[in-house]
Every structure is written in structure tokens, then in C-alpha cells.
Design a protein around this motif. Structure first.
Motif: not given
Length: 722
Positions: A370, A373-374, A377
Motif C-alpha cells: 500500500f 500513508h496507508d 492502520v
């Protein structure tokens, strides 16, 4: 236990492929299973035996066979990614290259900038911790310590590790340990009563139920770490729970496992008197132990995918497993990158207690493919400890690293005036200044002489009063223009002088208000021209007085050389010179509005820049030359008969004029901000009032209050006596 589970997963996958009509039809796969006995040396020996087809590998015996492709389901060491050393190694579990980065990002996410680390002292721990340390430093996380640990360490070496832990101030421990080292470390922590740490772990132990059972003193309570995402292989659970020792390959070995699992014994001569007899039909589904606990199903999936990778490779006759990409029957995509590794994907696991029972709760995920920044999570609701070397600096201060300590240890130093921020003090832009708290930039106060402020109102009123008084005197002179006193004072020049004085009073208004391009050009040029017009008229009156006295001498006809036409021409000539100076000034380098940012740091002064300072001082100097000439001529005429006292009034008025402007120069240079403009306006008004009062007020007094003296006889009487 997990070794048996992995082996059964391998068998399940192979049997499933062998029973498939679409994958490798007509081809049967086989297998050999070796046990490493948790020994690195044994593991290497068995691997070499497997690759060389020699079950009895002897130390020193050469390995003559070419390298064979190896697929690992559990080896995460980043060192195995080096294809120069391990060209045939592939794996279905992500490399620690990704896990180390994910751990660093997770630690930074929770705000832990001051942490400790313990690692297994082997390739797995040292390589993983090296990557973690590098990434952590890039993210602003500091390691207070990084300690190696191995299960064979001496007691003395372990005590040194414990002493260093007790002296530390960080409250977070990143544990890059394998399960066996952590088990021993837990016992050491319990013996020395080391608790209340926040543990951050790797997939090697974070999801291990056996370790959780061992942790009776809750040393690892609240641990957070990465785990292989939950994946369930359809049919695998039923297959494992349906195992029977008599129908299992290698049943001789499995029999001992079965006896330990069910606490029973198979019927053997003279060995069944006090033992429960094993029937081989015992139900695994009815007991709860580490073997029936299938919480490691994600790891089983790696074994399953490895078997299928080989099957699909054989099926498609691919020469390079790294280019393989396929989906399992459950829809999971399997592929290898340039290093022969899968995409890294982890679940973030948190050890939580609910109803006196430990639970592994997934609180997030990390996916290496990903965007940055993703990738990470996290959904964490419970409170976590704080672990920082120094608290964050409050707004208005900056970090100053403490000498000899990591960058996470710092002092907070107030920002200088005009600077803000809490990480690195940043200078406000030119139009802004820091507020008292120094946490944000605010617009600087703008200063100029305004019509709305007290000083501006006062100077405006005085200017208007001066212009009004001048107009009143002009009306008086017009009303009594045929009287002797008006005629004797050269009425034409008097009217022109009163008009120019009115302009002098009004031009001071151009200095008030916010400077603009037009006001800056107008204020100095209008002031220069009107004052030269004024002084030219006074100079003309002075020359007329001198000429009039000489005209009374016998045989003198000097007045014909300075009659009304010559007077007008002289005024026009003197004024034209000033107009020419001003035009040149405006053409070459005119005045312009300017933001003065240097005089005061906290405010902006709006003023008119002179443009060419030579032009300004030329205008002012020309006025001074005319005023000085006028003063000298008036001074020479001061002893004329009393009735011709115009020269005395002019002398006094020019004395005031010169005194005002000589005083103005140092005041103008030294006055700050808007007071510079106020000083200039004051000089204009003071000199204008000096001329008005000294030259015209006495005459108006005689015209209005003493009309009996406004006759030809009083004006000529004393001259006749002389």
C-alpha cells in the motif's frame, strides 16, 4: 505441537493436489518430513540431507548436487533475501525487511519516541533489529538500549542485561525474539520482578498461545505486535482433527505423540497395568490442548501456499518460481517479488484480558504494497503508556538536543522574537510578527500619521485654521485695498503672498493619511513650490522697500528698474527654478510609498521614500537660499525711517522661518516613524504662521482697530521730519 500441525498441513495440501483432476493430473507428489528438534545445527543438517538426498549426512562430506529450490513457510530473516548467497530460496512468509519497518511505524504511531529493544542474538534478531533501528531513527524514534539475548547465555551475562534494564527510563520494549528465547526471558523477568513494560513483538511470538499460557504473571499483558493475517484453509481443520495414528504416515513417531496427547498407552507387553489403553479412535475434537488450538492457522496457510506454489510451477512448467502468480481456491493471490518473497501483510495483535481470560485482539493491519500513508492502520481504544525521553516542547519553544544524548532527549528553549513553532523555530514573514505566546504569527501593526488619530486631527485643525486666517486677512486687504497702508505695502505682492501662504497651510494636509504613489509625489513637490512662491513674494517686497527708500533721494529713478512688471517677473523666475528642480526629481527618481520594516521589529511604518535624496535636499536647499537672501536684504533695510517699517517685520519673519527650518533638519533625521511626518508638518505650519503673523497681523490690526493711523499723513509725517 506446532511441528505436527505444520506437517499435517503439508500432507493435507499434497493429498488435495494428488486428488485433483485439474492440477498435475497423472502426477503424484511425495514428501519427506524431518524434525529440527529446535536446534539450528540440526536444522541445517536436515536441510542439507534433504537437498542432497542423503538421510545420513556426515560432517565434512561434500555437497555435490546443484542447489535446489527451497520454499520456507516460517523463515523471516532478511538475510535470506540476498540472492547472491541464497539464489534458490523462496518463502511464503514476509521478510523481516517489511516487519522491521512496520514495527518502527507502529511505535511512532503510538508516540513512543524513547524505547528499548531486546533481540535474539542470531541472524534473525540482529538483522531484524538493525533494520528496525535504521527506520526508527528516520522516523524520530530513539533507542535507549538494544540488548542481545540468547537462551544459552551465562547467568553473569543475563544479570548484566537485567541491570541495564533496571537503570533505563523508557517504558516500551521492542522484542525481536524467537519463542524459545522469550520463554526463558520471561522467567528471568519474573525472578527479578521486572514488570509494567509495554511490549512490542514480532509475528514469531505475538500470536503464540503456549507463551500466553506460560505468562502467568502477566509480564506481557497488553503486548502489541504484528501477526500473519488470519487465513483459513478450507477443510484443513477437519483434516487435522480427524487424524488417526494408525493411518498416519510415520505412525511409529506419531504413536508417542498420541500417547502424550491423550495420556494413554498402547497395549505393549508388561506395560499396561496402571495405564489407560490407547485405542487409536480417540476424538481430537473433544479435547482442548495446544494441538487442537488452531490459532496458528495463518502460519499453516504459508505451508499450504508453499506446496501449491510447487504444484503450480510443475503444472505450468515454469523455470522461474519468482514469476509465478496464482490464486488459491479461497481466492488468496500468491506471487513472489524479485527477491522470491510474497507481499508483506501483518495483523497488529494486542494482548487483552477479558473475564480473566487472555485474548489476542486484532487492532489493525500493515500491508507493505500500500502507499506509505496507508500501510499502517490502527484502531486502538484502550489506553497505552507513554514512553518518551523528553516531553514535547510547548508552542513558542524549540528543541535543543542534550549534549551526548540521542536526538529524542532535548530541552525546550523559547523561540526568539519574531519566531514561532514547537519543533524548529521558524521566522515569521516580513509582514508578520510572533504573538506573546510565540505559537503563531500575527500581522504587524501598521503605523502612519492618520486623520483619525489625535495627532492627525490636531494638525489638520491647525492647518485649516491657518488657511482660514490667511483667507480672512486676504479679504481684509481686498476690502481696504485703496487705503494708504495697503498701497504702501505693495498690494499686488501682498495678495500673491497671502494666496501662497494659503497653499502652504493646505499642502501640509497631503502629509497626513496613508501614503500612496500620488500623495508621496505631491506632498514634497507642492510644499517646495508653494514655499518658493511665498519666499519669492517676500523677497520682492524686501527689494521694493529698499528701492522705495533710494527713490526718495534727489535725482534717483531706481523704481523704474523694479516696477510691477519686474516684480512679477522675478517671482515667476524664482518659482520656475523650483518647478524645474521638482520636475527633474519626479522624472529621475520620484518619491514612492514604502514599508519600513527595519526601524521597528514588531510593526510596519508606512512612509514616503524620498526616491532621490539629492532631489529632496535640492528642493529644501533652494528654499533655504532664497530665505537667507531675503533675510540678509531685510536686515540691511532694518534702519530705514520708522514709517517704512516693512523691512523690520520681514527681518523678524525670516528669522523665525530660518530658525524653524534649521531646527527641523536634526529633528527630521532623528524622529521615529510617523513622528518624522509630524515634525515636517509642524515646520511647515510654524514657518507659515511666522510669515502670516509678522508681516500681515500688524497691518490688519491698524486697518481694523486703528483706522485713524491708516492715512497718508501718519505714514509720511516722520519721513518729512527726517
Amino acid at each position: 505441537t506446532c511441528t505436527f500441525q505444520f506437517s499435517q498441513t503439508l500432507i493435507f495440501a499434497i493429498e488435495e493436489i494428488n486428488n485433483s483432476s485439474s492440477l498435475l493430473p497423472g502426477v503424484s507428489l511425495g514428501y519427506k518430513i524431518y524434525d529440527t528438534c529446535s536446534s539450528t545445527a540440526m536444522g541445517v543438517r536436515m536441510a542439507m540431507a534433504l537437498m542432497n538426498g542423503n538421510d545420513n549426512t556426515v560432517l565434512g562430506e561434500p555437497c555435490t548436487k546443484p542447489a535446489q529450490v527451497q520454499i520456507s513457510h516460517y523463515s523471516t530473516c532478511e538475510c535470506l533475501s540476498d540472492k547472491r548467497k541464497y539464489p534458490s530460496f523462496l518463502r511464503t512468509i514476509p521478510s523481516d525487511y517489511y516487519q522491521s519497518r512496520a514495527l518502527a511505524e507502529m511505535v511512532r504511531h503510538f508516540g513512543w519516541t524513547w524505547v528499548g529493544a531486546i533481540r535474539t542474538d542470531d541472524d534473525y534478531g540482529n538483522s531484524g533489529m538493525a533494520t528496525f533501528t535504521k527506520v526508527a531513527e528516520q522516523l524520530g524514534v530513539c533507542l535507549e538500549y538494544s540488548l542481545p539475548f540468547f537462551r544459552t547465555y551465562s547467568q553473569e551475562k543475563i544479570l548484566r542485561i537485567i541491570d541495564q534494564l533496571k537503570m533505563s527510563t523508557s517504558r516500551v520494549i521492542v522484542a525481536f525474539l524467537d519463542i524459545w528465547d522469550l520463554e526463558i526471558l520471561l522467567e528471568v523477568f519474573f525472578e527479578h520482578n521486572i514488570t509494567a513494560y509495554q511490549w512490542v513483538g514480532t509475528e514469531a511470538w505475538i500470536f503464540d498461545p503456549v507463551l500466553a499460557t506460560m505468562d502467568k504473571h502477566n509480564i506481557l499483558q497488553g503486548a502489541i505486535g504484528l501477526a500473519i493475517p488470519k487465513t483459513e484453509v478450507t477443510g484443513l481443520k477437519d483434516f487435522i482433527l480427524d487424524i488417526k495414528p494408525l493411518k498416519t504416515a510415520g505412525s511409529a513417531i506419531f504413536t508417542k505423540f498420541w500417547e502424550a496427547l491423550f495420556q494413554c498407552k498402547y497395549a505393549v507387553q508388561n506395560d499396561t497395568e496402571d495405564s489407560i489403553i490407547c485405542t487409536g479412535e480417540e476424538k481430537l475434537s473433544k479435547i482442548e490442548n495446544t494441538f487442537t488450538d488452531l490459532s496458528l492457522m495463518p502460519a499453516f496457510s504459508n505451508v499450504y501456499k508453499g506446496v501449491y506454489a510447487i504444484a503450480h510451477t510443475l503444472h505450468t512448467i515454469l523455470e522461474n518460481l519468482k514469476q509465478l502468480r496464482f490464486k488459491t481456491k479461497d481466492g488468496e493471490e500468491v506471487y513472489f517479488d524479485k527477491n522470491g518473497e510474497p507481499a508483506a501483510r501483518y495483523d497488529i495483535i494486542n494482548w487483552q484480558t477479558s473475564k480473566q481470560q487472555l485474548e489476542f485482539v486484532a487492532i489493525g493491519s500493515y500491508v507493505s504494497t500500500f502507499p506509505a500513508h496507508d500501510r499502517l492502520v490502527v484502531n486502538m481504544t484502550s489506553a497505552l503508556p507513554t514512553s518518551v525521553c523528553s516531553e514535547s516542547c510547548p508552542p513558542g519553544t524549540r528543541k535543543a538536543v542534550q549534549k551526548g544524548r540521542p536526538v529524542c532527549c532535548f530541552d525546550c528553549i523559547p523561540c526568539a522574537e519574531g519566531e514561532i513553532n514547537s519543533i524548529k523555530c521558524e521566522q515569521c514573514n516580513q509582514d508578520s510578527w510572533s504573538n506573546p505566546q510565540r505559537d503563531k504569527c500575527v500581522k504587524k501593526e501598521i503605523e502612519y500619521l492618520s486623520f483619525a488619530e489625535t495627532m492627525g486631527i490636531f494638525l489638520t485643525v491647525v492647518s485649516i485654521i491657518g488657511a482660514f486666517m490667511t483667507m480672512v486677512m486676504l479679504l481684509i486687504f481686498l476690502r481696504y485695498k485703496n487705503t494708504p497702508i495697503v498701497k504702501a505695502n505693495n498690494s499686488e505682492l501682498s495678495f500673491l503672498l497671502l494666496f501662497s501662504l494659503t497653499l502652504c497651510f493646505l499642502c501640509s494636509l497631503t502629509f497626513i493619511g496613508q501614503p500612496s504613489e500620488w500623495s508621496c509625489m505631491l506632498r514634497h513637490t507642492a510644499f517646495g513650490i508653494t514655499f518658493v512662491l511665498c519666499i519669492s513674494c517676500v523677497l520682492g517686497k524686501t527689494i521694493v522697500v529698499l528701492m522705495a527708500f533710494r527713490a526718495t533721494l534727489p535725482g534717483s529713478n531706481v523704481m523704474k528698474w523694479f516696477g510691477p512688471p519686474q516684480q512679477r517677473l522675478s517671482v515667476l523666475a524664482f518659482t520656475f527654478i523650483q518647478v524645474l528642480i521638482c520636475v527633474l526629481w519626479l522624472i529621475i527618481s520620484p518619491p514612492f510609498p514604502f514599508k519600513n520594516l527595519k526601524r521597528y521589529k514588531e510593526k510596519i511604518i508606512l512612509e514616503c521614500h524620498l526616491g532621490s535624496s539629492i532631489g529632496f535636499w535640492a528642493v529644501l536647499g533652494y528654499i533655504g537660499v532664497l530665505a537667507l537672501l531675503c533675510f540678509v536684504l531685510a536686515f540691511l533695510a532694518r534702519k530705514l525711517p520708522d514709517n517704512f517699517n516693512e523691512a523690520k517685520f520681514i527681518t523678524f519673519s525670516m528669522l523665525i522661518f530660518c530658525a524653524v527650518w534649521i531646527t527641523f533638519i536634526p529633528s527630521y533625521v532623528s524622529s521615529p516613524g510617523k513622528f518624522t511626518v509630524a515634525v515636517e508638518i509642524f515646520a511647515i505650519l510654524a514657518s507659515s504662521f511666522g510669515l502670516l503673523f509678522c508681516i500681515f497681523l500688524p497691518k490688519c490690526y491698524i486697518i481694523i482697530m486703528k483706522p485713524e493711523k491708516n492715512t497718508k499723513k501718519p505714514l509720511m509725517g516722520k519721513a518729512q521730519v527726517k
